[in-house]
Design a protein around this motif. Structure first.
Motif, PDB file in Angstrom:
ATOM      1  N   ASP A   1      53.944  17.981   3.041  1.00 41.33           N
ATOM      2  CA  ASP A   1      53.864  19.352   2.520  1.00 41.33           C
ATOM      3  C   ASP A   1      53.160  20.276   3.512  1.00 41.33           C
ATOM      4  O   ASP A   1      53.088  21.492   3.282  1.00 41.33           O
ATOM      5  CB  ASP A   1      53.109  19.388   1.186  1.00 41.33           C
ATOM      6  N   THR A   2      52.649  19.719   4.596  1.00 42.28           N
ATOM      7  CA  THR A   2      52.044  20.538   5.644  1.00 42.28           C
ATOM      8  C   THR A   2      53.099  21.488   6.202  1.00 42.28           C
ATOM      9  O   THR A   2      54.139  21.055   6.716  1.00 42.28           O
ATOM     10  CB  THR A   2      51.482  19.655   6.767  1.00 42.28           C
ATOM     11  N   ALA A   3      52.850  22.778   6.073  1.00 47.02           N
ATOM     12  CA  ALA A   3      53.863  23.774   6.431  1.00 47.02           C
ATOM     13  C   ALA A   3      53.267  25.178   6.324  1.00 47.02           C
ATOM     14  O   ALA A   3      52.182  25.363   5.766  1.00 47.02           O
ATOM     15  CB  ALA A   3      55.069  23.676   5.494  1.00 47.02           C
ATOM     16  N   THR A   4      54.004  26.128   6.850  1.00 47.50           N
ATOM     17  CA  THR A   4      53.724  27.532   6.565  1.00 47.50           C
ATOM     18  C   THR A   4      54.567  27.945   5.372  1.00 47.50           C
ATOM     19  O   THR A   4      55.779  27.712   5.371  1.00 47.50           O
ATOM     20  CB  THR A   4      54.033  28.422   7.777  1.00 47.50           C
TER      21      THR A   4
ATOM     22  N   GLN B   1      53.463  37.404   5.473  1.00 46.26           N
ATOM     23  CA  GLN B   1      53.106  36.964   6.823  1.00 46.26           C
ATOM     24  C   GLN B   1      53.010  35.443   6.946  1.00 46.26           C
ATOM     25  O   GLN B   1      52.918  34.919   8.057  1.00 46.26           O
ATOM     26  CB  GLN B   1      51.783  37.615   7.268  1.00 46.26           C
ATOM     27  N   GLY B   2      53.027  34.762   5.819  1.00 45.72           N
ATOM     28  CA  GLY B   2      52.954  33.296   5.836  1.00 45.72           C
ATOM     29  C   GLY B   2      51.546  32.788   5.589  1.00 45.72           C
ATOM     30  O   GLY B   2      50.555  33.440   5.947  1.00 45.72           O
ATOM     31  N   THR B   3      51.469  31.624   4.955  1.00 42.07           N
ATOM     32  CA  THR B   3      50.197  30.940   4.693  1.00 42.07           C
ATOM     33  C   THR B   3      50.324  29.501   5.166  1.00 42.07           C
ATOM     34  O   THR B   3      51.188  28.767   4.674  1.00 42.07           O
ATOM     35  CB  THR B   3      49.858  30.964   3.190  1.00 42.07           C
ATOM     36  N   MET B   4      49.480  29.105   6.089  1.00 44.47           N
ATOM     37  CA  MET B   4      49.518  27.733   6.590  1.00 44.47           C
ATOM     38  C   MET B   4      48.762  26.830   5.636  1.00 44.47           C
ATOM     39  O   MET B   4      47.574  27.074   5.338  1.00 44.47           O
ATOM     40  CB  MET B   4      48.900  27.665   7.984  1.00 44.47           C
ATOM     41  N   VAL B   5      49.433  25.797   5.153  1.00 42.55           N
ATOM     42  CA  VAL B   5      48.792  24.785   4.316  1.00 42.55           C
ATOM     43  C   VAL B   5      48.832  23.462   5.068  1.00 42.55           C
ATOM     44  O   VAL B   5      49.901  22.984   5.442  1.00 42.55           O
ATOM     45  CB  VAL B   5      49.499  24.658   2.952  1.00 42.55           C
ATOM     46  N   THR B   6      47.667  22.900   5.300  1.00 40.20           N
ATOM     47  CA  THR B   6      47.557  21.628   6.011  1.00 40.20           C
ATOM     48  C   THR B   6      47.068  20.565   5.037  1.00 40.20           C
ATOM     49  O   THR B   6      46.056  20.762   4.353  1.00 40.20           O
ATOM     50  CB  THR B   6      46.576  21.736   7.182  1.00 40.20           C
ATOM     51  N   VAL B   7      47.814  19.481   4.961  1.00 41.70           N
ATOM     52  CA  VAL B   7      47.415  18.349   4.122  1.00 41.70           C
ATOM     53  C   VAL B   7      46.892  17.253   5.049  1.00 41.70           C
ATOM     54  O   VAL B   7      47.638  16.720   5.873  1.00 41.70           O
ATOM     55  CB  VAL B   7      48.584  17.829   3.270  1.00 41.70           C
ATOM     56  N   SER B   8      45.611  16.977   4.913  1.00 41.43           N
ATOM     57  CA  SER B   8      44.973  16.026   5.817  1.00 41.43           C
ATOM     58  C   SER B   8      43.829  15.323   5.105  1.00 41.43           C
ATOM     59  O   SER B   8      43.103  15.948   4.325  1.00 41.43           O
ATOM     60  CB  SER B   8      44.444  16.764   7.049  1.00 41.43           C
ATOM     61  N   SER B   9      43.687  14.042   5.388  1.00 39.63           N
ATOM     62  CA  SER B   9      42.584  13.288   4.781  1.00 39.63           C
ATOM     63  C   SER B   9      41.316  13.441   5.605  1.00 39.63           C
ATOM     64  O   SER B   9      40.246  12.991   5.195  1.00 39.63           O
ATOM     65  CB  SER B   9      42.959  11.816   4.670  1.00 39.63           C
TER      66      SER B   9
END
Lengths: 108, 119
Positions: free
Chosen positions: B90-93, B111-119
Motif C-alpha cells: 500500500d506504500t504509494a502516493t 497534490q498527492g499524499t505519500m503513505v509509507t508502510v514500514s515496520s
C-alpha cells in the motif's frame, strides 16, 4: 475488466519533433478515452477527453483521435515542457476505471 | 481558482490504518464527485474508487473494497479516504481528484499524499 495497452512504453524525441503515442483497448470503448500528462513528482494533468476533445487551457499542439479500440495522442511539435509520462484512461461501463501503463517521453 | 489540497505524508506500520483528507475550494463541492487514485513508487496509476459529494454514494475497486472507506464532509468541503489493515504494497502516493460534471474524467487533482508502510 477492460485492459489498455500503450505503445511505446518510452520514446526519445527532440524539441520540435512530432510525437505519437498509441493506446489500444481490449474491447471497443467507443470514444470513452481520456489522456493525462504527469511530470516527475507532480499530480497528473488532464489533457484530452472523449478521445479527441482538448481540455480548456491545454495547448493546441496536443491532439487525440480514435474510436473503438485504437486511439492516439499526438504532440505536433514537442516543447521542452512536454517531456513527461502520458497515460490513457478508459471510462466505458465504469466502474472500474482503467489506466494504461504509461508512456515516458524523454529528451533525445 | 479550483483547488484540492491534501493532508501531509504519513508513515504507518503494517496492519494500521491511514486517513487522507482532500479539501476542495473554488467550486460548489456537492456538485461534483471525488475519486481517489494511487501510484506506487515508479509505477502507474491505479484507480481506487469514487464518491458522490452530493449523496455519498460510493464505488470501490475490487482490490481494496474490503479495506477502503471514502467519505465526504460537505460542511467543510472535504473528502476523506480511509484505508485499513495496511500492507507493505500500500506504500504509494495517494491522489484525490474531482470528477467532471459528466462523471467521465478527472479534471482537477490534489497534490498527492505519500503513505509509507514500514515496520
Amino acid at each position: 475488466d477492460i485492459q489498455l495497452t500503450q505503445s511505446p512504453s518510452s520514446l526519445s524525441a527532440s524539441v520540435g519533433d512530432r510525437v505519437t503515442i498509441t493506446c489500444r483497448a481490449s474491447q471497443s470503448i467507443s470514444t470513452y478515452l481520456n489522456w493525462y500528462q504527469q511530470k516527475p513528482g507532480k499530480a497528473p494533468k488532464f489533457l484530452i477527453y472523449a478521445a479527441s476533445s482538448l481540455q480548456s487551457g491545454v495547448p493546441s499542439r496536443f491532439s487525440g483521435s480514435g474510436s473503438g479500440t485504437d486511439f492516439t495522442l499526438t504532440i505536433s511539435s514537442l516543447q521542452p515542457e512536454d517531456f513527461a509520462t502520458y497515460y490513457c484512461q478508459e471510462f466505458y461501463r465504469t466502474p472500474p476505471v482503467t489506466f494504461g501503463q504509461g508512456t515516458i517521453v524523454e529528451i533525445k | 481558482q479550483v483547488l484540492l489540497v491534501q493532508s501531509g505524508a504519513e508513515v504507518k506500520k503494517p496492519g494500521a490504518s491511514v486517513k487522507v483528507s482532500c479539501k476542495a475550494s473554488g467550486y460548489i463541492f456537492s456538485n461534483f464527485g471525488v475519486t481517489w487514485v494511487r501510484q506506487a513508487p515508479g509505477q502507474g496509476l491505479e484507480w481506487m474508487g469514487w464518491i458522490s459529494a452530493y449523496n455519498g454514494n460510493t464505488n470501490y475497486a475490487q482490490k481494496v473494497q474490503d479495506r477502503v472507506t471514502m467519505t465526504t464532509d460537505t460542511s467543510t468541503s472535504t473528502a476523506y479516504m480511509d484505508l485499513t489493515n495496511l500492507k507493505y504494497d500500500d506504500t504509494a502516493t495517494y491522489y484525490c481528484a474531482r470528477m467532471t460534471s459528466s462523471d467521465d474524467a478527472f479534471d482537477i487533482w490534489g497534490q498527492g499524499t505519500m503513505v509509507t508502510v514500514s515496520s
